[in-house]
Design a protein around this motif. Structure first.
Motif, PDB file in Angstrom:
ATOM      1  N   ILE A 102       0.841  -1.203   0.000  1.00 52.46           N
ATOM      2  CA  ILE A 102       0.000   0.000   0.000  1.00 52.46           C
ATOM      3  C   ILE A 102       0.876   1.252   0.000  1.00 52.46           C
ATOM      4  O   ILE A 102       1.761   1.396   0.846  1.00 52.46           O
ATOM      5  CB  ILE A 102      -0.915   0.016   1.239  1.00 52.46           C
ATOM      6  CG1 ILE A 102      -1.779  -1.253   1.294  1.00 52.46           C
ATOM      7  CG2 ILE A 102      -1.771   1.285   1.261  1.00 52.46           C
ATOM      8  CD1 ILE A 102      -2.468  -1.467   2.634  1.00 52.46           C
ATOM      9  N   VAL A 103       0.585   2.163  -0.917  1.00 50.61           N
ATOM     10  CA  VAL A 103       1.221   3.478  -0.918  1.00 50.61           C
ATOM     11  C   VAL A 103       0.141   4.507  -0.612  1.00 50.61           C
ATOM     12  O   VAL A 103      -0.968   4.436  -1.141  1.00 50.61           O
ATOM     13  CB  VAL A 103       1.946   3.787  -2.253  1.00 50.61           C
ATOM     14  CG1 VAL A 103       1.031   3.725  -3.446  1.00 50.61           C
ATOM     15  CG2 VAL A 103       2.646   5.139  -2.187  1.00 50.61           C
ATOM     16  N   ILE A 104       0.473   5.440   0.272  1.00 45.85           N
ATOM     17  CA  ILE A 104      -0.457   6.498   0.670  1.00 45.85           C
ATOM     18  C   ILE A 104       0.130   7.826   0.232  1.00 45.85           C
ATOM     19  O   ILE A 104       1.264   8.161   0.586  1.00 45.85           O
ATOM     20  CB  ILE A 104      -0.698   6.491   2.191  1.00 45.85           C
ATOM     21  CG1 ILE A 104      -1.194   5.113   2.641  1.00 45.85           C
ATOM     22  CG2 ILE A 104      -1.689   7.594   2.582  1.00 45.85           C
ATOM     23  CD1 ILE A 104      -1.194   4.916   4.146  1.00 45.85           C
ATOM     24  N   ILE A 105      -0.669   8.570  -0.525  1.00 49.20           N
ATOM     25  CA  ILE A 105      -0.240   9.881  -1.004  1.00 49.20           C
ATOM     26  C   ILE A 105      -1.230  10.934  -0.518  1.00 49.20           C
ATOM     27  O   ILE A 105      -2.327  10.614  -0.080  1.00 49.20           O
ATOM     28  CB  ILE A 105      -0.112   9.917  -2.547  1.00 49.20           C
ATOM     29  CG1 ILE A 105      -1.475   9.675  -3.215  1.00 49.20           C
ATOM     30  CG2 ILE A 105       0.933   8.915  -3.020  1.00 49.20           C
ATOM     31  CD1 ILE A 105      -1.482   9.909  -4.724  1.00 49.20           C
ATOM     32  N   GLY A 106      -0.819  12.183  -0.635  1.00 52.14           N
ATOM     33  CA  GLY A 106      -1.655  13.308  -0.248  1.00 52.14           C
ATOM     34  C   GLY A 106      -0.759  14.477   0.116  1.00 52.14           C
ATOM     35  O   GLY A 106       0.449  14.309   0.306  1.00 52.14           O
ATOM     36  N   SER A 107      -1.334  15.620   0.210  1.00 55.19           N
ATOM     37  CA  SER A 107      -0.548  16.807   0.542  1.00 55.19           C
ATOM     38  C   SER A 107       0.013  16.721   1.955  1.00 55.19           C
ATOM     39  O   SER A 107      -0.498  15.971   2.799  1.00 55.19           O
ATOM     40  CB  SER A 107      -1.413  18.063   0.401  1.00 55.19           C
ATOM     41  OG  SER A 107      -1.715  18.265  -0.963  1.00 55.19           O
TER      42      SER A 107
END
Length: 178
Positions: free
Chosen positions: A10-15
């Motif tokens: 799982i990769v989590i992205i966001g500002s």
């Protein structure tokens, strides 16, 4: 016949300030898999940046494992992480929500001494200076929202989970089983 758990990498992205690392720690604990923040791989103590080659080696080694959770937005390592991931979570919260969360986190780090990546500390001067994490949010928030859809289109194997609010994220998380 028992189905394999669909979320293994799982990769989590966001500002910045959206809650990537908090979600990453929660998911890793829930699934019993390793977790790392790309910030921890990138920043050495004293806010010294690793060179890109060493950073990529660390990301490569971490994501070579059979199961993991990693969070961060480093485009210099996207070609290593995204093709290996089977799940991408995008915390696409509103700017006011993200800014509020970042302000609260910055306050904790500056005034309560909460440390981050490799024991680094944020100071009032750093938070208000040209290397300010608050300025970083202003520089990157809309760019991320604009660039992520095109980047995702390059990885059709990923079926992104896009959450628009912490309430949506929490509701999804409450239904995720091990």
């Amino acid at each position: 016949m028992q189905n394999a758990r669909p979320m293994q990498r799982i990769v989590i992205i966001g500002s910045t300030g959206s809650g990537k690392s908090t979600l990453g720690r929660t998911l890793a604990a829930k699934f019993g898999v390793p977790h790392t923040e790309m910030d921890t791989l990138h920043w050495l103590p004293g806010w010294i940046e690793r060179d890109d080659a060493t950073f990529r080696e660390l990301v490569d080694a971490f994501t070579a494992q059979p199961a993991w959770v990693i969070d961060g937005n480093y485009s210099v390592a996207r070609d290593l992480v995204w093709p290996r991931a089977d799940t991408l979570i995008w915390l696409d919260y509103s700017f006011p929500r993200t800014a509020w969360q970042l302000l609260r986190r910055t306050r904790r780090r500056v005034f309560e001494g909460e440390r981050c990546c490799n024991g680094n500390e944020e100071s009032l001067g750093r938070s208000l200076g040209r290397d300010s994490i608050l300025l970083w949010l202003l520089k990157t928030y809309w760019r991320n929202r604009s660039n992520y859809p095109n980047a995702l289109a390059q990885h059709p194997h990923l079926k992104p989970l896009i959450f628009r609010s912490p309430v949506d994220t929490a509701a999804w998380l409450s239904g995720v089983g091990c």
